[in-house]
Design an enzyme around this catalytic site. Structure first.
Site, PDB file in Angstrom:
ATOM      1  N   TYR A   1       1.111  -1.161   0.028  1.00 49.71           N
ATOM      2  CA  TYR A   1       0.073  -0.093   0.064  1.00 49.71           C
ATOM      3  C   TYR A   1       0.947   1.355  -0.099  1.00 49.71           C
ATOM      4  O   TYR A   1       0.592   2.226  -0.976  1.00 49.71           O
ATOM      5  CB  TYR A   1      -0.938  -0.044   1.156  1.00 49.71           C
ATOM      6  CG  TYR A   1      -2.010   1.104   1.236  1.00 49.71           C
ATOM      7  CD1 TYR A   1      -2.873   0.981   0.476  1.00 49.71           C
ATOM      8  CD2 TYR A   1      -1.781   2.199   2.275  1.00 49.71           C
ATOM      9  CE1 TYR A   1      -3.667   1.929   0.646  1.00 49.71           C
ATOM     10  CE2 TYR A   1      -2.710   3.194   2.550  1.00 49.71           C
ATOM     11  CZ  TYR A   1      -3.908   3.097   1.819  1.00 49.71           C
ATOM     12  OH  TYR A   1      -4.916   4.073   1.968  1.00 49.71           O
TER      13      TYR A   1
ATOM     14  N   LYS B   1       0.766   4.079  -2.910  1.00 49.77           N
ATOM     15  CA  LYS B   1       0.517   5.383  -2.416  1.00 49.77           C
ATOM     16  C   LYS B   1       1.712   6.555  -2.740  1.00 49.77           C
ATOM     17  O   LYS B   1       1.359   7.503  -3.324  1.00 49.77           O
ATOM     18  CB  LYS B   1      -0.088   5.510  -1.278  1.00 49.77           C
ATOM     19  CG  LYS B   1      -1.365   4.898  -1.128  1.00 49.77           C
ATOM     20  CD  LYS B   1      -2.230   5.593  -1.693  1.00 49.77           C
ATOM     21  CE  LYS B   1      -3.693   4.973  -1.349  1.00 49.77           C
ATOM     22  NZ  LYS B   1      -4.978   5.524  -2.356  1.00 49.77           N
TER      23      LYS B   1
HETATM   24  N1  LIG Z   1      -9.733   5.321   5.412  1.00 49.76           N
HETATM   25  C1  LIG Z   1      -8.688   5.754   5.701  1.00 49.76           C
HETATM   26  O1  LIG Z   1      -7.983   5.876   6.709  1.00 49.76           O
HETATM   27  C2  LIG Z   1      -7.649   6.217   4.541  1.00 49.76           C
HETATM   28  C3  LIG Z   1      -6.490   7.034   4.906  1.00 49.76           C
HETATM   29  C4  LIG Z   1      -5.573   7.449   3.774  1.00 49.76           C
HETATM   30  C5  LIG Z   1      -6.297   7.216   2.357  1.00 49.76           C
HETATM   31  N2  LIG Z   1      -7.240   6.746   2.078  1.00 49.76           N
HETATM   32  C6  LIG Z   1      -7.915   6.435   0.937  1.00 49.76           C
HETATM   33  O2  LIG Z   1      -9.028   6.948   0.420  1.00 49.76           O
HETATM   34  C7  LIG Z   1      -9.616   6.251  -0.637  1.00 49.76           C
HETATM   35  C8  LIG Z   1     -10.888   5.857   0.090  1.00 49.76           C
HETATM   36  O3  LIG Z   1     -10.916   5.255   1.146  1.00 49.76           O
HETATM   37  P1  LIG Z   1     -12.085   4.896   2.141  1.00 49.76           P
HETATM   38  O4  LIG Z   1     -11.591   4.771   3.312  1.00 49.76           O
HETATM   39  O5  LIG Z   1     -13.175   5.447   1.675  1.00 49.76           O
HETATM   40  O6  LIG Z   1     -12.129   3.113   1.666  1.00 49.76           O
HETATM   41  P2  LIG Z   1     -13.512   2.314   1.484  1.00 49.76           P
HETATM   42  O7  LIG Z   1     -14.508   2.643   2.261  1.00 49.76           O
HETATM   43  O8  LIG Z   1     -12.953   0.793   1.502  1.00 49.76           O
HETATM   44  O9  LIG Z   1     -14.070   2.334  -0.258  1.00 49.76           O
HETATM   45  C9  LIG Z   1     -13.110   2.188  -1.008  1.00 49.76           C
HETATM   46  C10 LIG Z   1     -13.890   2.408  -2.411  1.00 49.76           C
HETATM   47  O10 LIG Z   1     -12.876   2.085  -3.369  1.00 49.76           O
HETATM   48  C11 LIG Z   1     -13.638   1.421  -4.333  1.00 49.76           C
HETATM   49  N3  LIG Z   1     -12.854   0.268  -4.963  1.00 49.76           N
HETATM   50  C12 LIG Z   1     -11.885  -0.650  -4.586  1.00 49.76           C
HETATM   51  N4  LIG Z   1     -11.546  -1.383  -5.520  1.00 49.76           N
HETATM   52  C13 LIG Z   1     -12.060  -0.595  -6.798  1.00 49.76           C
HETATM   53  C14 LIG Z   1     -11.607  -0.807  -8.207  1.00 49.76           C
HETATM   54  N5  LIG Z   1     -11.085  -1.994  -8.551  1.00 49.76           N
HETATM   55  N6  LIG Z   1     -12.663  -0.175  -9.263  1.00 49.76           N
HETATM   56  C15 LIG Z   1     -13.275   0.611  -8.533  1.00 49.76           C
HETATM   57  N7  LIG Z   1     -13.595   0.947  -7.407  1.00 49.76           N
HETATM   58  C16 LIG Z   1     -12.831   0.336  -6.577  1.00 49.76           C
HETATM   59  C17 LIG Z   1     -14.693   0.463  -3.591  1.00 49.76           C
HETATM   60  O11 LIG Z   1     -15.940   0.230  -4.282  1.00 49.76           O
HETATM   61  P3  LIG Z   1     -16.096  -1.550  -4.857  1.00 49.76           P
HETATM   62  O12 LIG Z   1     -15.458  -2.348  -3.884  1.00 49.76           O
HETATM   63  O13 LIG Z   1     -17.641  -1.482  -4.961  1.00 49.76           O
HETATM   64  O14 LIG Z   1     -15.327  -1.276  -6.176  1.00 49.76           O
HETATM   65  C18 LIG Z   1     -15.114   1.729  -2.520  1.00 49.76           C
HETATM   66  O15 LIG Z   1     -16.039   2.519  -3.125  1.00 49.76           O
HETATM   67  C19 LIG Z   1      -8.488   4.953  -0.843  1.00 49.76           C
HETATM   68  O16 LIG Z   1      -7.805   5.626  -1.883  1.00 49.76           O
HETATM   69  C20 LIG Z   1      -7.794   4.937   0.486  1.00 49.76           C
HETATM   70  O17 LIG Z   1      -6.609   4.362   0.228  1.00 49.76           O
HETATM   71  C21 LIG Z   1      -8.190   6.180   3.175  1.00 49.76           C
END
Ligand SMILES: NC(=O)c1ccc[n+]([C@@H]2O[C@H](COP(=O)([O-])OP(=O)(O)OC[C@H]3O[C@@H](n4cnc5c(N)ncnc54)[C@H](OP(=O)(O)O)[C@@H]3O)[C@@H](O)[C@H]2O)c1
Length: 258
Positions: A153, A157
């Site tokens: 990851y 990133k």
């Molecule tokens: N949560 C945190 O603490 C955090 C911190 C820093 C950065 N981020 C980043 O922020 C972003 C959103 O995170 P989140 O926490 O909202 O995660 P989440 O709740 O797990 O949501 C992830 C989203 O990505 C979609 N996704 C996964 N694989 C995909 C694919 N192959 N094609 C299209 N869509 C896909 C999922 O939908 P489907 O599974 O339906 O495709 C879902 O809508 C990510 O890039 C994550 O790395 C998160």
């Protein structure tokens, strides 16, 4: 307001993507909610419409060039060319490096990094031709520093940030800006899964695991999805026209600039 903009949010079905789709729609944009889970993208699009906005739910797998191309074409037919791309789709698993399987490595790179590349490549020609475009990638503090047990990851990133800085220069004089947002731990399903994993692997309670993640942020809390979403909306607006190739931390200063 972003009333004349078409916004394409990947991973828009839940978490940060859902908040981002709602925030752009509230700012007046025509918003595409794209992810693999049809029920989730339809639910978010319905929320947007319920709130008086315009949304198009699309099933799109960002790891597939043909799926991305079809979704961008469908967006063009329905709303017109993409003005703002939000690369938000993400995936994380944690394990010590020696236990990272080929499948986990490839999937993590494919969703977080290759997906960002495929979406960028699909929308950039039209943005450059029209001299108008904004790209905002939701990276992570894991794009800036290493964290143990999430090497794939962090590598992916870090790659998103390199891609952002590089493409920003390529299109700097062409009316297109390319930026990244680097959140710390955000209160979403992804973090809930991390908490569950900590519980499984350490025997700590869920409350203790959550407190550990909150303590990583000097503010002692998880970031809210709407905090990330509102920064994305600002980066898409006229006020941010001179901002490009940047990474904005939303992390309570978990990471100090180097
Ligand atoms: N949560 C945190 O603490 C955090 C911190 C820093 C950065 N981020 C980043 O922020 C972003 C959103 O995170 P989140 O926490 O909202 O995660 P989440 O709740 O797990 O949501 C992830 C989203 O990505 C979609 N996704 C996964 N694989 C995909 C694919 N192959 N094609 C299209 N869509 C896909 C999922 O939908 P489907 O599974 O339906 O495709 C879902 O809508 C990510 O890039 C994550 O790395 C998160």
């Amino acid at each position: 307001m972003l009333t004349d903009r078409v916004v394409f949010v990947t991973g828009g079905g839940r978490g940060i993507g859902r908040a981002t789709a709602l925030a752009f729609a509230a700012a007046g944009a025509r918003t595409v909610v794209a992810a693999r889970s049809v029920d989730q993208v339809e639910a978010v699009a319905a929320e947007v419409v319920q709130a008086g906005g315009r949304a198009l739910p699309l099933v799109c797998d960002v790891t597939s060039g043909s799926s991305v191309a079809s979704a961008v074409e469908e967006t063009g037919r329905h709303f017109g060319p993409v003005d703002v791309l939000v690369n938000n789709a993400g995936y994380v698993e944690s394990a010590p490096l020696t236990r990272v399987t080929d499948e986990t490595w490839n999937r993590t790179l494919a969703v977080n990094l290759t997906g960002t590349f495929l979406c960028l490549r699909a929308v950039l020609p039209s943005m450059v031709e029209r001299q108008r475009g904004r790209v905002i990638s939701i990276a992570s503090t894991a794009a800036e520093i290493g964290y143990a047990y999430t090497a794939a990851y962090c590598a992916a990133k870090h790659g998103v940030l390199g891609l952002t800085r590089s493409v920003a220069l390529e299109v700097a004089a062409k009316g297109v800006t390319v930026n990244a947002i680097c959140p710390g731990w955000v209160d979403t399903g992804m973090t809930e899964e991390s908490i569950a994993r900590i519980v499984r692997t350490t025997g700590r309670s869920a409350d203790e695991a959550r407190a550990t993640l909150e303590a990583m942020n000097p503010q002692g809390r998880l970031i809210r999805s709407d905090e990330v979403a509102d920064l994305a909306v600002w980066l898409a607006g006229d006020a941010a026209a001179g901002v490009t190739g940047q990474a904005y931390n939303v992390d309570g200063r978990e990471v100090a600039p180097s």
